[in-house]
Design an enzyme around this catalytic site. Sequence first.
Site, PDB file in Angstrom:
ATOM      1  N   ARG A  39      39.935  75.675  77.528  1.00 14.50           N
ATOM      2  CA  ARG A  39      39.347  74.714  76.595  1.00 14.50           C
ATOM      3  C   ARG A  39      37.904  75.083  76.252  1.00 14.50           C
ATOM      4  O   ARG A  39      37.471  74.927  75.108  1.00 14.50           O
ATOM      5  CB  ARG A  39      39.410  73.308  77.183  1.00 14.50           C
ATOM      6  CG  ARG A  39      38.856  72.228  76.246  1.00 14.50           C
ATOM      7  CD  ARG A  39      38.981  70.842  76.851  1.00 14.50           C
ATOM      8  NE  ARG A  39      40.366  70.447  76.997  1.00 14.50           N
ATOM      9  CZ  ARG A  39      40.748  69.261  77.467  1.00 14.50           C
ATOM     10  NH1 ARG A  39      39.850  68.365  77.848  1.00 14.50           N
ATOM     11  NH2 ARG A  39      42.024  68.953  77.558  1.00 14.50           N
ATOM     12  N   HIS A  51      36.530  75.411  72.465  1.00 13.71           N
ATOM     13  CA  HIS A  51      35.442  74.571  71.980  1.00 13.71           C
ATOM     14  C   HIS A  51      34.211  75.391  71.618  1.00 13.71           C
ATOM     15  O   HIS A  51      33.398  74.952  70.815  1.00 13.71           O
ATOM     16  CB  HIS A  51      35.094  73.507  73.021  1.00 13.71           C
ATOM     17  CG  HIS A  51      36.081  72.383  73.062  1.00 13.71           C
ATOM     18  ND1 HIS A  51      35.713  71.062  73.213  1.00 13.71           N
ATOM     19  CD2 HIS A  51      37.440  72.365  72.964  1.00 13.71           C
ATOM     20  CE1 HIS A  51      36.792  70.294  73.207  1.00 13.71           C
ATOM     21  NE2 HIS A  51      37.849  71.062  73.070  1.00 13.71           N
ATOM     22  N   ASN A  68      32.978  66.883  73.498  1.00 14.49           N
ATOM     23  CA  ASN A  68      32.750  67.614  74.744  1.00 14.49           C
ATOM     24  C   ASN A  68      32.312  66.737  75.913  1.00 14.49           C
ATOM     25  O   ASN A  68      32.633  67.014  77.064  1.00 14.49           O
ATOM     26  CB  ASN A  68      31.686  68.698  74.526  1.00 14.49           C
ATOM     27  CG  ASN A  68      32.149  69.776  73.569  1.00 14.49           C
ATOM     28  OD1 ASN A  68      33.338  70.054  73.463  1.00 14.49           O
ATOM     29  ND2 ASN A  68      31.221  70.393  72.858  1.00 14.49           N
ATOM     30  N   HIS A 103      48.115  73.079  74.997  1.00 15.74           N
ATOM     31  CA  HIS A 103      48.303  71.754  75.584  1.00 15.74           C
ATOM     32  C   HIS A 103      49.501  71.711  76.530  1.00 15.74           C
ATOM     33  O   HIS A 103      49.851  70.642  77.029  1.00 15.74           O
ATOM     34  CB  HIS A 103      48.453  70.712  74.479  1.00 15.74           C
ATOM     35  CG  HIS A 103      47.161  70.336  73.839  1.00 15.74           C
ATOM     36  ND1 HIS A 103      47.038  69.310  72.926  1.00 15.74           N
ATOM     37  CD2 HIS A 103      45.906  70.847  73.983  1.00 15.74           C
ATOM     38  CE1 HIS A 103      45.774  69.212  72.537  1.00 15.74           C
ATOM     39  NE2 HIS A 103      45.074  70.141  73.159  1.00 15.74           N
TER      40      HIS A 103
END
Length: 327
Positions: free
Chosen positions: A66, A70, A98, A198
């Site tokens: 992740r 990001h 975040n 995911h």
Amino acid sequence: MASSHGNYYFSLILSVLVFAIVASSGLSQLTPDYYENSCPNALSTIKSVVEAAVEKERRMGASLLRLHFHDCFVNGCDGSILLDPTSTIESEKNALPNKNSVRGFEVVDEIKHAVDEACGNPIVSCADILAVAARDSVVALGGPTWDVRLGRRDSTTANPNGANTNLPAPFLDLPQLIKSFQNQGLDENDLVALYGAHTIGSARCVTYRGHIYNDTNIDPKFANSLRYICPRDVGVGDDNLAPLDCTATKFDSQYYSDLINKKGLLHSDQEFFNGGPTDQLVREYSYDSEAFFQDFANSMIKMGNIQPLTGEQGEIRANCRKVNNYY
């Protein structure tokens, strides 16, 4: 007059070509063997730290993956998400997508220390560490591998506004998700494949509350089971976690099977199987994990090439949390 128009169009085409060359020049400098001579032990060192972290806590694999996502979706893959706030830097860590969500920064610190020790100097950028750690996390959890293209340099600034704007929210509908990825040069295939990330990890109640109470395209029993974890009232249990799929510590294609059964945790997840143009790809991935693994790996390479800093741009941070000239 015709000559004037001809010159104009020639100049326009030339400008487009120059822009394309400049835009792609950073990509051409990324190569899997970038550290082969300067620090041949770099990749094996990153791998060993990641494997130890994932063995200790399997959720850490999803966290490192992740972080790379990001990072790349804000200013490109430049390590900007790792910068702590200072008097001159407003950290991306405090941006809405975040805050209380991304983690794994201590593991990145550990990797950076180990790699710099193995190399003798700060040779490997924090941005490259994120890219390699993401790949090694996926492999450690049973997923595919790929050759990470390396040679990124680290930013000296952060962009929390970009994080708030560019990171796809869990409440988006399919057209908004497609647009969000198109803005990064990624297509529908990349979108569906990369959301397969995911298949590992979990999400906070605040991100799936609307889906389990307000949406109709969700299995009723599944929604009801989540309501015990995530109360309806805003502010109550916001940080309570639920797994993103039913095998959330293993990288597999279960995520897509869950979508077919209307058990996507987030509103944005279930959008991929909701009578739209991505339904068929979800079906394919649900029964063909090899196709999913291959497409995921290819899309990770593509995402890792989003606007890297190369050459003399940026710097190689000695500490991933702060720029080199900060005291």
